[in-house]
Design a protein around this motif. Sequence first.
Motif, PDB file in Angstrom:
ATOM      1  N   ILE A 289     -63.785 -67.471 -22.314  1.00 13.94           N
ATOM      2  CA  ILE A 289     -63.670 -66.661 -21.098  1.00 13.94           C
ATOM      3  C   ILE A 289     -64.851 -66.932 -20.167  1.00 13.94           C
ATOM      4  CG2 ILE A 289     -63.787 -64.281 -20.231  1.00 13.94           C
ATOM      5  CD1 ILE A 289     -62.152 -63.471 -22.716  1.00 13.94           C
ATOM      6  N   ARG A 290     -66.032 -67.042 -20.739  1.00 11.56           N
ATOM      7  CA  ARG A 290     -67.223 -67.276 -19.915  1.00 11.56           C
ATOM      8  C   ARG A 290     -67.186 -68.645 -19.238  1.00 11.56           C
ATOM      9  NH1 ARG A 290     -72.738 -68.598 -19.530  1.00 11.56           N
ATOM     10  NH2 ARG A 290     -73.945 -66.891 -18.605  1.00 11.56           N
ATOM     11  N   THR A 291     -66.785 -69.673 -19.972  1.00  7.52           N
ATOM     12  CA  THR A 291     -66.682 -70.990 -19.333  1.00  7.52           C
ATOM     13  C   THR A 291     -65.587 -70.989 -18.272  1.00  7.52           C
ATOM     14  OG1 THR A 291     -65.121 -71.832 -21.007  1.00  7.52           O
ATOM     15  CG2 THR A 291     -67.475 -72.147 -21.425  1.00  7.52           C
ATOM     16  N   GLY A 292     -64.595 -70.118 -18.461  1.00  7.18           N
ATOM     17  CA  GLY A 292     -63.525 -70.032 -17.471  1.00  7.18           C
ATOM     18  C   GLY A 292     -64.016 -69.527 -16.132  1.00  7.18           C
ATOM     19  N   TYR A 293     -64.751 -68.403 -16.148  1.00 11.28           N
ATOM     20  CA  TYR A 293     -65.185 -67.856 -14.856  1.00 11.28           C
ATOM     21  C   TYR A 293     -66.475 -68.491 -14.348  1.00 11.28           C
ATOM     22  CZ  TYR A 293     -68.542 -64.657 -17.214  1.00 11.28           C
ATOM     23  OH  TYR A 293     -69.576 -64.120 -17.950  1.00 11.28           O
ATOM     24  N   LYS A 294     -67.228 -69.148 -15.235  1.00  8.86           N
ATOM     25  CA  LYS A 294     -68.469 -69.792 -14.808  1.00  8.86           C
ATOM     26  C   LYS A 294     -68.244 -71.215 -14.295  1.00  8.86           C
ATOM     27  CE  LYS A 294     -72.292 -67.298 -15.468  1.00  8.86           C
ATOM     28  NZ  LYS A 294     -73.374 -67.150 -14.469  1.00  8.86           N
ATOM     29  N   GLU A 295     -67.313 -71.943 -14.896  1.00 11.03           N
ATOM     30  CA  GLU A 295     -67.132 -73.358 -14.573  1.00 11.03           C
ATOM     31  C   GLU A 295     -65.765 -73.656 -13.961  1.00 11.03           C
ATOM     32  OE1 GLU A 295     -67.899 -75.456 -18.185  1.00 11.03           O
ATOM     33  OE2 GLU A 295     -69.856 -74.513 -18.505  1.00 11.03           O
ATOM     34  N   GLU A 296     -64.700 -73.244 -14.647  1.00 14.12           N
ATOM     35  CA  GLU A 296     -63.362 -73.603 -14.177  1.00 14.12           C
ATOM     36  C   GLU A 296     -63.011 -72.910 -12.860  1.00 14.12           C
ATOM     37  OE1 GLU A 296     -61.394 -75.921 -16.147  1.00 14.12           O
ATOM     38  OE2 GLU A 296     -63.470 -76.072 -16.823  1.00 14.12           O
ATOM     39  N   TRP A 297     -63.322 -71.628 -12.762  1.00  8.03           N
ATOM     40  CA  TRP A 297     -62.964 -70.873 -11.554  1.00  8.03           C
ATOM     41  C   TRP A 297     -63.586 -71.479 -10.295  1.00  8.03           C
ATOM     42  CZ3 TRP A 297     -59.576 -66.831 -10.827  1.00  8.03           C
ATOM     43  CH2 TRP A 297     -59.650 -66.174  -9.591  1.00  8.03           C
ATOM     44  N   PRO A 298     -64.902 -71.711 -10.235  1.00 11.40           N
ATOM     45  CA  PRO A 298     -65.463 -72.292  -9.003  1.00 11.40           C
ATOM     46  C   PRO A 298     -65.042 -73.733  -8.759  1.00 11.40           C
ATOM     47  CG  PRO A 298     -67.154 -72.104 -10.695  1.00 11.40           C
ATOM     48  CD  PRO A 298     -65.955 -71.381 -11.212  1.00 11.40           C
ATOM     49  N   ASN A 299     -64.717 -74.466  -9.810  1.00  9.01           N
ATOM     50  CA  ASN A 299     -64.382 -75.880  -9.643  1.00  9.01           C
ATOM     51  C   ASN A 299     -62.928 -76.122  -9.275  1.00  9.01           C
ATOM     52  OD1 ASN A 299     -66.991 -76.687 -10.230  1.00  9.01           O
ATOM     53  ND2 ASN A 299     -66.585 -77.031 -12.400  1.00  9.01           N
ATOM     54  N   PHE A 300     -62.032 -75.235  -9.714  1.00  7.11           N
ATOM     55  CA  PHE A 300     -60.612 -75.534  -9.572  1.00  7.11           C
ATOM     56  C   PHE A 300     -59.795 -74.481  -8.833  1.00  7.11           C
ATOM     57  CE2 PHE A 300     -61.943 -77.760 -13.487  1.00  7.11           C
ATOM     58  CZ  PHE A 300     -61.654 -79.058 -13.098  1.00  7.11           C
ATOM     59  N   SER A 301     -60.322 -73.267  -8.676  1.00 10.52           N
ATOM     60  CA  SER A 301     -59.484 -72.226  -8.070  1.00 10.52           C
ATOM     61  C   SER A 301     -59.463 -72.296  -6.550  1.00 10.52           C
ATOM     62  CB  SER A 301     -59.962 -70.839  -8.515  1.00 10.52           C
ATOM     63  OG  SER A 301     -61.194 -70.503  -7.891  1.00 10.52           O
ATOM     64  N   GLY A 302     -60.569 -72.736  -5.935  1.00 13.64           N
ATOM     65  CA  GLY A 302     -60.644 -72.720  -4.484  1.00 13.64           C
ATOM     66  C   GLY A 302     -60.768 -71.318  -3.922  1.00 13.64           C
ATOM     67  N   LEU A 303     -61.066 -70.339  -4.768  1.00 16.04           N
ATOM     68  CA  LEU A 303     -61.202 -68.951  -4.343  1.00 16.04           C
ATOM     69  C   LEU A 303     -62.674 -68.551  -4.320  1.00 16.04           C
ATOM     70  CD1 LEU A 303     -58.277 -67.464  -6.465  1.00 16.04           C
ATOM     71  CD2 LEU A 303     -58.259 -67.927  -4.008  1.00 16.04           C
ATOM     72  N   GLN A 304     -62.926 -67.354  -3.837  1.00 18.47           N
ATOM     73  CA  GLN A 304     -64.289 -66.857  -3.789  1.00 18.47           C
ATOM     74  C   GLN A 304     -64.857 -66.730  -5.205  1.00 18.47           C
ATOM     75  OE1 GLN A 304     -66.137 -66.312  -1.037  1.00 18.47           O
ATOM     76  NE2 GLN A 304     -64.414 -67.090   0.169  1.00 18.47           N
ATOM     77  N   PRO A 305     -66.175 -66.883  -5.369  1.00 16.69           N
ATOM     78  CA  PRO A 305     -66.771 -66.716  -6.705  1.00 16.69           C
ATOM     79  C   PRO A 305     -66.481 -65.333  -7.263  1.00 16.69           C
ATOM     80  CG  PRO A 305     -68.351 -67.688  -5.160  1.00 16.69           C
ATOM     81  CD  PRO A 305     -67.168 -67.252  -4.340  1.00 16.69           C
ATOM     82  N   VAL A 306     -66.402 -65.249  -8.576  1.00 18.50           N
ATOM     83  CA  VAL A 306     -66.143 -63.955  -9.207  1.00 18.50           C
ATOM     84  C   VAL A 306     -67.341 -63.039  -8.971  1.00 18.50           C
ATOM     85  CG1 VAL A 306     -64.657 -64.973 -10.964  1.00 18.50           C
ATOM     86  CG2 VAL A 306     -67.103 -64.748 -11.403  1.00 18.50           C
ATOM     87  N   PRO A 307     -67.135 -61.730  -8.958  1.00 23.91           N
ATOM     88  CA  PRO A 307     -68.263 -60.806  -8.756  1.00 23.91           C
ATOM     89  C   PRO A 307     -69.329 -60.983  -9.837  1.00 23.91           C
ATOM     90  CG  PRO A 307     -66.161 -59.664  -8.555  1.00 23.91           C
ATOM     91  CD  PRO A 307     -65.851 -61.031  -9.074  1.00 23.91           C
ATOM     92  N   LYS A 308     -70.588 -60.805  -9.456  1.00 31.97           N
ATOM     93  CA  LYS A 308     -71.681 -60.953 -10.419  1.00 31.97           C
ATOM     94  C   LYS A 308     -71.574 -59.927 -11.545  1.00 31.97           C
ATOM     95  CE  LYS A 308     -74.966 -62.956  -7.126  1.00 31.97           C
ATOM     96  NZ  LYS A 308     -76.295 -62.822  -6.476  1.00 31.97           N
TER      97      LYS A 308
END
Length: 286
Positions: free
Chosen positions: A229-248
Amino acid sequence: MPTLVSSPPRVASSSTVLSTTSGNSAFVFTIPANSDTQQQLIYAFGTTNPESSDASATLQLHLDSGNTQLDLTKPLSSSTDGTSTGDSPSSAPDTAPLTSRQRMIVTHAILCVVGFALLLPVGALLARYLRTTTPTWYTGHWIAQFVISGPVIIAGVAVGFQVTKQAGITIWDDHKKTGVVLLALYLMQCILGAFIHYVKLRNFVGRPPQNYFHAVLGLTIIALGMYQIRTGYKEEWPNFSGLQPVPKGLNTLWLVWCIVLPVLYAGGLLFLRKQYRQEQESRKGR
C-alpha cells in the motif's frame, strides 16, 4: 522507454503567443511544412512535469495519447459571428473529469486497501480473539478471509493488471511484482487454511506444524500488504495516476495503522495459553 531522436526531420516549436494556461489551457505548436497534404500527427498529454527541462528527461506516464490526421486540402471552418464556440474560461470546470484509466487506478487502490489493510486484519483478529470463546469462530474467520476478502482482493489485483495493460506498460517494477507475489500467497493461504481444517493428522502428537505456518504466513501477507500500500501511494500514484499527490495525512494514517494492528494482535496472544489447553484437551478426547 522511448529515446530522444538526435536528428529528427522536423522539430515542433511551441508558440508563446497563441498558447495560454488560463481557463481552458491550450498549447500551440508550429511544425515546418512539407509537401504532404495529409499530415500524420501523434499527441500525448499529462499533468506531471518532467524531472528537468532537458530534452531527454524521463517523461511520466501520459494521461492520454493517440494519433490523428490533418487534411490540409480542406478549408478552415469558422463561426459566422466571429466568436468562439467553445466554453468560456469562466465556465471551465476547476478540475478535469477522471479518465477511464484514472478511475481504474482509484478503484484498484480502494479495493486493495480495503482488502489487505482492513478485511484480512479483521479476519485474523477475529480468529485470535474468539477461538477460545466460541466454536463458531472458524465460520466467521473463513467468511471474512475468503468469502468477503477474496472477491475484493482478486478484483483489486485484476483492475491493477488491466491498468497496466491499457497503459501499455511492459516494465514491471517492484510494486507490480510484489502484487503478483501477494496474490499467490493469499491463494496459498486459503488452500492451507482449508487443508488444516478438513485434514486432521490423527497420529501426530502435539500441535501440527502447518498450524504455526498458517499463522505466520497470514501475518506475513498482512505486513507485505501494508508495505505494498505504501509503495502504491508513494511511487505508483505520482508516477502513473496523473492526479494530485495524496494528502500528507495519508502517510500518518498508514503509520498509525501499522502500529495499531500489531498491538491489537499482541493483545490476542494473551489467550494463547487457554487456546493450547483447549486444543490439548480436544486431542485427548479423540
